[in-house]
Each structure stands twice: as structure tokens, then as C-alpha cells.
Scaffold this motif. Structure first.
Motif, PDB file in Angstrom:
ATOM      1  N   THR A 116      -0.384  -4.689   3.386  1.00 63.47           N
ATOM      2  CA  THR A 116       0.696  -4.237   4.257  1.00 63.47           C
ATOM      3  C   THR A 116       1.463  -3.109   3.568  1.00 63.47           C
ATOM      4  O   THR A 116       1.299  -2.897   2.372  1.00 63.47           O
ATOM      5  N   ALA A 117       2.292  -2.419   4.360  1.00 68.02           N
ATOM      6  CA  ALA A 117       3.098  -1.332   3.804  1.00 68.02           C
ATOM      7  C   ALA A 117       4.569  -1.594   4.112  1.00 68.02           C
ATOM      8  O   ALA A 117       4.900  -2.076   5.202  1.00 68.02           O
ATOM      9  N   ILE A 118       5.442  -1.266   3.173  1.00 63.54           N
ATOM     10  CA  ILE A 118       6.883  -1.452   3.380  1.00 63.54           C
ATOM     11  C   ILE A 118       7.273  -0.758   4.688  1.00 63.54           C
ATOM     12  O   ILE A 118       6.754   0.327   5.000  1.00 63.54           O
ATOM     13  N   SER A 119       8.162  -1.383   5.482  1.00 66.30           N
ATOM     14  CA  SER A 119       8.274  -1.038   6.913  1.00 66.30           C
ATOM     15  C   SER A 119       8.486   0.433   7.227  1.00 66.30           C
ATOM     16  O   SER A 119       7.866   0.952   8.159  1.00 66.30           O
ATOM     17  N   CYS A 120       9.323   1.146   6.455  1.00 68.74           N
ATOM     18  CA  CYS A 120       9.554   2.547   6.844  1.00 68.74           C
ATOM     19  C   CYS A 120       8.312   3.411   6.610  1.00 68.74           C
ATOM     20  O   CYS A 120       8.217   4.510   7.139  1.00 68.74           O
ATOM     21  N   PHE A 121       7.360   2.918   5.831  1.00 64.41           N
ATOM     22  CA  PHE A 121       6.095   3.615   5.603  1.00 64.41           C
ATOM     23  C   PHE A 121       4.945   2.922   6.345  1.00 64.41           C
ATOM     24  O   PHE A 121       3.777   3.049   5.959  1.00 64.41           O
TER      25      PHE A 121
ATOM     26  N   THR B 175       0.797  -1.234   0.000  1.00 60.54           N
ATOM     27  CA  THR B 175       0.000   0.000   0.000  1.00 60.54           C
ATOM     28  C   THR B 175       0.830   1.285   0.000  1.00 60.54           C
ATOM     29  O   THR B 175       0.266   2.376   0.095  1.00 60.54           O
ATOM     30  N   VAL B 176       2.163   1.158  -0.087  1.00 56.32           N
ATOM     31  CA  VAL B 176       3.002   2.356   0.109  1.00 56.32           C
ATOM     32  C   VAL B 176       2.600   3.536  -0.772  1.00 56.32           C
ATOM     33  O   VAL B 176       2.605   4.685  -0.328  1.00 56.32           O
ATOM     34  N   LEU B 177       2.179   3.267  -1.995  1.00 58.37           N
ATOM     35  CA  LEU B 177       1.882   4.377  -2.915  1.00 58.37           C
ATOM     36  C   LEU B 177       0.494   4.980  -2.715  1.00 58.37           C
ATOM     37  O   LEU B 177       0.226   6.087  -3.173  1.00 58.37           O
ATOM     38  N   ARG B 178      -0.402   4.260  -2.013  1.00 54.08           N
ATOM     39  CA  ARG B 178      -1.744   4.807  -1.829  1.00 54.08           C
ATOM     40  C   ARG B 178      -2.083   4.967  -0.340  1.00 54.08           C
ATOM     41  O   ARG B 178      -1.957   6.044   0.220  1.00 54.08           O
ATOM     42  N   ASP B 179      -2.472   3.896   0.343  1.00 48.52           N
ATOM     43  CA  ASP B 179      -2.994   4.084   1.701  1.00 48.52           C
ATOM     44  C   ASP B 179      -1.923   4.548   2.680  1.00 48.52           C
ATOM     45  O   ASP B 179      -2.177   5.435   3.509  1.00 48.52           O
ATOM     46  N   ALA B 180      -0.711   3.982   2.593  1.00 50.05           N
ATOM     47  CA  ALA B 180       0.361   4.408   3.494  1.00 50.05           C
ATOM     48  C   ALA B 180       0.697   5.875   3.230  1.00 50.05           C
ATOM     49  O   ALA B 180       0.824   6.681   4.160  1.00 50.05           O
ATOM     50  N   ASN B 181       0.798   6.224   1.978  1.00 55.02           N
ATOM     51  CA  ASN B 181       1.037   7.602   1.541  1.00 55.02           C
ATOM     52  C   ASN B 181      -0.081   8.523   2.049  1.00 55.02           C
ATOM     53  O   ASN B 181       0.162   9.601   2.598  1.00 55.02           O
ATOM     54  N   GLN B 182      -1.315   8.057   1.925  1.00 55.29           N
ATOM     55  CA  GLN B 182      -2.474   8.851   2.343  1.00 55.29           C
ATOM     56  C   GLN B 182      -2.537   8.980   3.869  1.00 55.29           C
ATOM     57  O   GLN B 182      -2.832  10.044   4.404  1.00 55.29           O
ATOM     58  N   SER B 183      -2.273   7.875   4.571  1.00 52.43           N
ATOM     59  CA  SER B 183      -2.464   7.857   6.025  1.00 52.43           C
ATOM     60  C   SER B 183      -1.348   8.561   6.781  1.00 52.43           C
ATOM     61  O   SER B 183      -1.585   9.141   7.836  1.00 52.43           O
ATOM     62  N   LEU B 184      -0.125   8.498   6.270  1.00 51.97           N
ATOM     63  CA  LEU B 184       0.997   9.086   7.018  1.00 51.97           C
ATOM     64  C   LEU B 184       1.339  10.498   6.576  1.00 51.97           C
ATOM     65  O   LEU B 184       1.683  11.340   7.392  1.00 51.97           O
ATOM     66  N   ILE B 185       1.293  10.766   5.263  1.00 56.32           N
ATOM     67  CA  ILE B 185       1.744  12.086   4.797  1.00 56.32           C
ATOM     68  C   ILE B 185       0.675  12.781   3.954  1.00 56.32           C
ATOM     69  O   ILE B 185       0.990  13.562   3.057  1.00 56.32           O
ATOM     70  N   ALA B 186      -0.614  12.510   4.296  1.00 60.73           N
ATOM     71  CA  ALA B 186      -1.722  13.201   3.646  1.00 60.73           C
ATOM     72  C   ALA B 186      -1.588  13.185   2.116  1.00 60.73           C
ATOM     73  O   ALA B 186      -1.912  14.147   1.429  1.00 60.73           O
ATOM     74  N   THR B 187      -1.094  12.046   1.583  1.00 68.64           N
ATOM     75  CA  THR B 187      -1.043  11.799   0.128  1.00 68.64           C
ATOM     76  C   THR B 187      -0.161  12.809  -0.612  1.00 68.64           C
ATOM     77  O   THR B 187      -0.437  13.168  -1.748  1.00 68.64           O
TER      78      THR B 187
END
Ligand code: CO
Length: 460
Positions: free
Chosen positions: A228-233, A9-21
Motif C-alpha cells: 500500500t501507499a501512504i494516502s496522499c501518494f 511503496t511511497v518511495l518506489r512504486d507510488a513515486n514511480q507511478s504518480l510522478i515518474a520517479t
């Protein structure tokens, strides 16, 4: 032992959830080859808030971003998140717009569309599912997880059956708030698996710390794919870490066709990206913490922080306990809608209003009124008759599919835009986010003019 597959999910949900996309294409383009080689079931990379963010903040054409990802990832299925009849926004769009949006998403590179409706009203996803199938893509029928007296295991299993009858090729359980516990996940996956023989995907968030356990128990109960998201994200409001789940699942004897060395390369790539967003303040480290208040109050973490912010702004934070006690009552009065966007905000605001005004439903928000009129779809359970009468008076609620009442929208929008639209995709961007799309078109025109002048000068 069974095989478990991974959606990254790093490019979508992780990106959206941690750094407001706010992840621009340039920051991840060099990782695409690595992501393509890892062996993921799919790469969630589009839809959700990415479309809006591309136009609004990043000066990117979301369609162009998708085509570039497609080109760089020929071997991996590309996945997007779609809010059914709401597409990527919060209002209902007419069917012609929904169909063309889905068709163009697939034409530009999407393989799997995860389609959901916030109320689990399947009438709000049927057009999107139908168009996905017509265009030869994979429709993942999605169930929003919530708990209430009307959301029983039988009811969820029946929903999954209906999704299969619609033609969905997989079922996704979507726990957007990260409040699904391991036992609930186990029981729900088992209940659906016993009734519906389709691949089952589980989506949750790491917010409350339950995520790893919830996914593990889901797999034990027969889930085929996990997000899942790659660990640093990963962590906090994002998903749980890809590497950790892969490690644990392999140790437990599951087959996971993922190359750990490639995961390490992906993580090494994204580490400096995360560091940059931490340094410039886009990533607030507190969103990566485990937050357990949601488990105490049984409301999503995001909703809780919204309530606190709202009460603080009105200097009424001392009323928080009362508002938190009122929230489940409002939700019950409304027939137990899942507390996801936009319902979580609507229920929260109404509960706060009820407390601050000192009389329940003296003021009913516009949004709650349209919900009660049936404009969002069918409430999961019965709406409190008194409240219903108060809002509706002598009028009748909408009982048909709300989109049936809407006039087609594409041709009118195309006319409105005229020569400013360079493609049907442009018209769809404009329909979805008119102001942001126009601002993007302006910037695009200006850029072209500059390049043109520059090249003439250079030649001259
Ligand atoms: Co999510």
C-alpha cells in the motif's frame, strides 16, 4: 485472527507511478525516521525505475541514496524490485554482472529483493535468487499475474512451488496493471497457499478501482503481506491507501502492528510534497483518477494510453477499435505473454502495425522477432507455428537460458571506464545505464573541482 503486514511503496512504486520517479532524496529524507518507526513489514525504496531516475533526472548516485536510507532506517527491512536477469533494464545481462549487482545491493543496505521475470520464465530469475540467498538476504519469488487459457490456477501454484524449490522465502503475486479482480485474487491466493507454505505478498495498483477489494479478498484467502501507499501518494496508478487498509483490517479483527498516529505523521509530511509536484505539473491529477477502460478491454491502462497516443500521432485514431480487437489475437499468437513491460509495448505496436498495414505480420517488429527467437525466455504457451516459421525460416529458436550465451561483462566495463569509476558500484551504474552514468560522473567531477577551487580560494 491472523496478522497482516504492510509494505509501504511511497518511495518506489507510488513515486514511480504518480510522478515518474522524480522524488529527490532531499524531499523525503526527513520522513525516513517516521517511516522507520511505523511498523511496516518493509519499505519498498529502491530498484524499479528509481535507479535510472536518480542518474538521469535527479543528479543523485542511486547507491548513495540507498546507503542514506539504510542509515536512517535501522529498524525496517528495505526492499527493492529487480527484473531478474534484466536487473533494472530491458536486456539480459551476463551472470557475473547480475551477481555483483545483487551482492552490492545487499551490501549497500537491501534486505528483501522482489525478483520477477516478465514471462514468468524462472530461468531468468535463478541467478538473482541464488546470489540473494548467498548474501543472506530475503528472495521474494514473484509471479506476474495475467489471465489466459494457459495461466490456470494450477499453473500458477506450480510456479509458486518451483520458486520455493529455488529457495525463495516468500511468494509475491504481482498485478502490475491493477486488473486482478477480488475473486481472481481470492482463488489465486488460496490455490498458492494450499500448495506452498511460504508468506504470500500481494501487489496490485488502484488504477481500475478494484485494489481495496482485491487486497481484502487476498487477505481473506490467507495473504500475509499487502503493498500500500501512504494516502496522499495513493490511488489511481499508485497503490491503495495504507491508512484505509489498516483501518479496515483492524475493524475486521486482523492484527496489524502499525501505529496509526505515525501513519498520520508520515502523511502530513508528504502532503506538501504532493502539493509541490501538483503545482509544478510533475503530478498530473488525472493519473490519480479511477480508470475502468482496462476492465472493458482487458488490457492494462498504460498500454491503452500508449496505443491511443501512437494512433493519434499517425492520425489513425479511427482505427482504435480494430487495434483493440487485434491486440488479444497478437497476444494469443505469441503464446499469451503477460502484458507487462516490455511485452505490453511490443504486443501493442505489433497489433497497430497489423491493422495499419492492412495485412497481419507483413511487418514484424525487431523486438517481436527476438521474442520469437526465444531471446526473452520461454513463451508461456505455444507460439503460432505459421508466425514462428515466418520469422525463423530455417533457423532454430534459442531454447537454453539466454544469459548462458552472454560473455561476462563486468571486467570489460571496468576497463572501459578506467579511473572514472570510483567504485564497483560506479561500474555497475555504467553497465546498467551507460550514458546517464557518464553524465552523472561528469557532473560529480565538475562539482568536486568547484568545491576544491572554492576551498583553496577560501583558505588563500
Ligand atoms: Co507495481
Amino acid at each position: 485472527m491472523p496478522t497482516v503486514q504492510i509494505t509501504e511503496t511511497v518511495l518506489r512504486d507510488a513515486n514511480q507511478s504518480l510522478i515518474a520517479t522524480r522524488l529527490p532524496y532531499a524531499d523525503f529524507s526527513a520522513a525516513l525516521e517516521k517511516l522507520d518507526a511505523a511498523g511496516y513489514y518493509s519499505l519498498e525504496c529502491w530498484g524499479g525505475a528509481t535507479f535510472d531516475s536518480c542518474l538521469r533526472y535527479l543528479g543523485e548516485d542511486p547507491w548513495e541514496r540507498l546507503r542514506r536510507i539504510r542509515k536512517a532506517c535501522p529498524n525496517t527491512k528495505l526492499q527493492m524490485l529487480l527484473r531478474g536477469q534484466n536487473l533494472l533494464g530491458y536486456k539480459h545481462y551476463p551472470d557475473d554482472v547480475v551477481r555483483l549487482f545483487v551482492k552490492k545491493s545487499i551490501e549497500n543496505g537491501i534486505d528483501i529483493i522482489r525478483i520477477f521475470d516478465a514471462l514468468n520464465d524462472l530461468r531468468n530469475i535463478e541467478t538473482a535468487v541464488d546470489e540473494t540467498l548467498k548474501n543472506g538476504a530475503h528472495a521474494s519469488g514473484t509471479i506476474c499475474f495475467t489471465t489466459s487459457p494457459v495461466h490456470t490456477l494450477d499453473a500458477f501454484a506450480a510456479l509458486a512451488k518451483d520458486l520455493k524449490s529455488m529457495g525463495c522465502q516468500s511468494i509475491c503475486i504481482k498485478d502490475m496493471a491493477g486488473i486482478m479482480g477480488p475473486q481472481e485474487a481470492y482463488d489465486l491466493v488460496a490455490a498458492i497457499k494450499s500448495k506452498v507454505d511460504l508468506p504470500l505478498v500481494v501487489h496490485t495498483h488502484a488504477t481500475t478501482g478494484l485494489g481495496f477489494m482485491t487486497l481484502l479478498k487476498s487477505v481473506e484467502a490467507g495473504a500475509d503481506v499487502i503493498d500500500t501507499a501512504i494516502s496522499c501518494f495513493s490511488g489511481g496508478t499508485s497503490q491503495v491507501a495504507t491508512e484505509t487498509m489498516v483501518y479496515a483490517l483492524k475493524q475486521l479483527g486482523y492484527t496489524v502492528d502499525i501505529d496509526e498516529k505515525k501513519l498520520k505523521k508520515i502523511n502530513d509530511f508528504f502532503k506538501p510534497v504532493v502539493a509541490k509536484f501538483l503545482a509544478d505539473g510533475t503530478l498530473n491529477p488525472t493519473v490519480m483518477q479511477t480508470k475502468t477502460d482496462a476492465l472493458v478491454y482487458q488490457i492494462p491502462g498504460g498500454m491503452l494510453s500508449n496505443l491511443v497516443a501512437q494512433l493519434t500521432a499517425q492520425k489513425k485514431l479511427d482505427k482504435l477499435d480494430e487495434v483493440l480487437a487485434e491486440t488479444p489475437k497478437v497476444r494469443a499468437d505469441l503464446g499469451y505473454p503477460p502484458l507487462v513491460t516490455p511485452m505490453s509495448q511490443m504486443v501493442g505496436v505489433q497489433a497497430a502495425t497489423n491493422v495499419l498495414v492492412g495485412e497481419r505480420y507483413k511487418n514484424v517488429s525487431k523486438e517481436i522477432q527476438s521474442y520469437i527467437r526465444g531471446e526473452y525466455g520461454k513463451a508461456p504457451g505455444p507460439i503460432d507455428p505459421e508466425l514462428q516459421k515466418k520469422v525463423l525460416g530455417d533457423t532454430q529458436p534459442v531454447t537454453c537460458r539466454y544469459a548462458d550465451l552472454l560473455e561476462p561483462g563486468f571486467e570489460a566495463a571496468k576497463k572501459e571506464l578506467g579511473s572514472r569509476a570510483e567504485s564497483e558500484e560506479d561500474v555497475l551504474s555504467y553497465i546498467a545505464f551507460p550514458q546517464q552514468a557518464e553524465a552523472y560522473f561528469d557532473a560529480r567531477d565538475a562539482k568536486k573541482k568547484n568545491t576544491f577551487t572554492y576551498s583553496i580560494e577560501k583558505v588563500g
